[in-house]
Write a protein that holds these residues in place. Sequence first.
Motif, PDB file in Angstrom:
ATOM      1  N   GLY A  11     -30.866   3.759 -12.615  1.00 50.50           N
ATOM      2  CA  GLY A  11     -29.865   4.775 -12.912  1.00 50.50           C
ATOM      3  C   GLY A  11     -28.591   4.257 -13.547  1.00 50.50           C
ATOM      4  N   GLU A  32     -25.196  17.971 -23.521  1.00 54.34           N
ATOM      5  CA  GLU A  32     -26.005  18.158 -22.318  1.00 54.34           C
ATOM      6  C   GLU A  32     -26.744  16.882 -21.923  1.00 54.34           C
ATOM      7  N   TYR A  34     -25.712  13.927 -21.646  1.00 56.51           N
ATOM      8  CA  TYR A  34     -24.961  13.074 -20.716  1.00 56.51           C
ATOM      9  C   TYR A  34     -24.178  13.863 -19.675  1.00 56.51           C
ATOM     10  N   GLU A  35     -23.836  15.106 -19.941  1.00 54.21           N
ATOM     11  CA  GLU A  35     -23.062  15.885 -18.966  1.00 54.21           C
ATOM     12  C   GLU A  35     -23.915  16.402 -17.806  1.00 54.21           C
ATOM     13  N   LYS A  36     -25.194  16.543 -18.006  1.00 54.65           N
ATOM     14  CA  LYS A  36     -26.062  17.108 -16.968  1.00 54.65           C
ATOM     15  C   LYS A  36     -26.447  16.096 -15.885  1.00 54.65           C
ATOM     16  N   LEU A  37     -26.083  14.839 -16.059  1.00 49.50           N
ATOM     17  CA  LEU A  37     -26.460  13.801 -15.106  1.00 49.50           C
ATOM     18  C   LEU A  37     -25.715  13.962 -13.786  1.00 49.50           C
ATOM     19  N   ASP A  38     -26.381  13.609 -12.708  1.00 50.71           N
ATOM     20  CA  ASP A  38     -25.763  13.683 -11.386  1.00 50.71           C
ATOM     21  C   ASP A  38     -24.648  12.657 -11.218  1.00 50.71           C
ATOM     22  N   ARG A  39     -24.841  11.489 -11.803  1.00 54.42           N
ATOM     23  CA  ARG A  39     -23.795  10.456 -11.741  1.00 54.42           C
ATOM     24  C   ARG A  39     -23.713   9.733 -13.074  1.00 54.42           C
ATOM     25  N   LYS A  40     -22.552   9.150 -13.330  1.00 54.88           N
ATOM     26  CA  LYS A  40     -22.349   8.450 -14.590  1.00 54.88           C
ATOM     27  C   LYS A  40     -23.055   7.099 -14.575  1.00 54.88           C
TER      28      LYS A  40
END
Length: 101
Positions: A11, A32, A34-40
């Motif tokens: 991850g 979307e 990269y913004e939809k990810l749960d964590r960076k």
Amino acid sequence: MTVSTAISPDGQKLTISIKGRFDFGRHQEFRESYEKLDRKPESIVVDLKEATYLDSSALGMLLLLRDHAGGDSSDIRVVNSSIDVKKILAISNFDKLFDIS
């Protein structure tokens, strides 16, 4: 889909691949990715191997990605750029903001 993503098993690394035209028509799809990810993730790779075109809106999208990832402290690489794309990125001084190869 012309924007695809892959996340490393741990991850920590996100790879965003662009196929075809990288222009305003890809704006929502790119955000979307990269913004939809749960964590960076700790690092992001933008793979332009199959990109056939890049315009000023694509440059803006790369800047938005950089801001989202942490600005100056972000680890973003733009890879597999064609010679023409590398020229555009260099003229725009993006080689000072991103690791380009």
